[in-house]
Write a protein that holds these residues in place. Structure first.
Motif: not given
Length: 126
Positions: A118-123
């Protein structure tokens, strides 16, 4: 033209299979579903894995973690029947066009690429 230039020219433009192995003796290989074009998995192949794949028609890889040759699906039965092997421009990567006999991922997902960042860096699963 130097011998090195000649080899590069032959590797990049010629009809001879001259895999460019890395320092560990490996090339990167991706398995792609021949019918759908879906990217199924990424692995590595050494000269033995390439030879066994060509001999048997089923994808073999070099397991870096196990340090040995393995055939995809040797324990699960989820083999990858190789329809075509494509070689990239400088012969350091292979694309195996395959017919999968079940999920390609050891997690039982159809593909190893079942999550995106995700743009937040989570999967997240897709």
């Amino acid at each position: 033209m130097s011998a090195s230039d000649s080899e590069t020219q032959q590797r990049e433009q010629g009809a001879v299979f001259m895999p460019k192995f890395d320092s560990a003796g490996l090339v990167t290989a991706v398995a792609v579903d021949h019918q759908t074009g879906a990217l199924l998995m990424l692995a590595h192949m050494d000269a033995e894995a390439i030879a066994r794949t060509r001999e048997t028609g089923f994808a073999h890889f070099h397991s870096r973690s196990r340090g040995r040759l393995w055939m995809k699906g040797e324990s699960s039965g989820h083999v990858l029947k190789v329809i075509e092997i494509r070689v990239d421009c400088d012969q350091d990567a292979l694309e195996l066009r395959v017919e999968p006999a079940g999920p390609a991922c050891h997690t039982m997902a159809p593909t190893c690429f079942f999550r995106r960042m995700t743009p937040e860096g989570t999967l997240e699963r897709i």
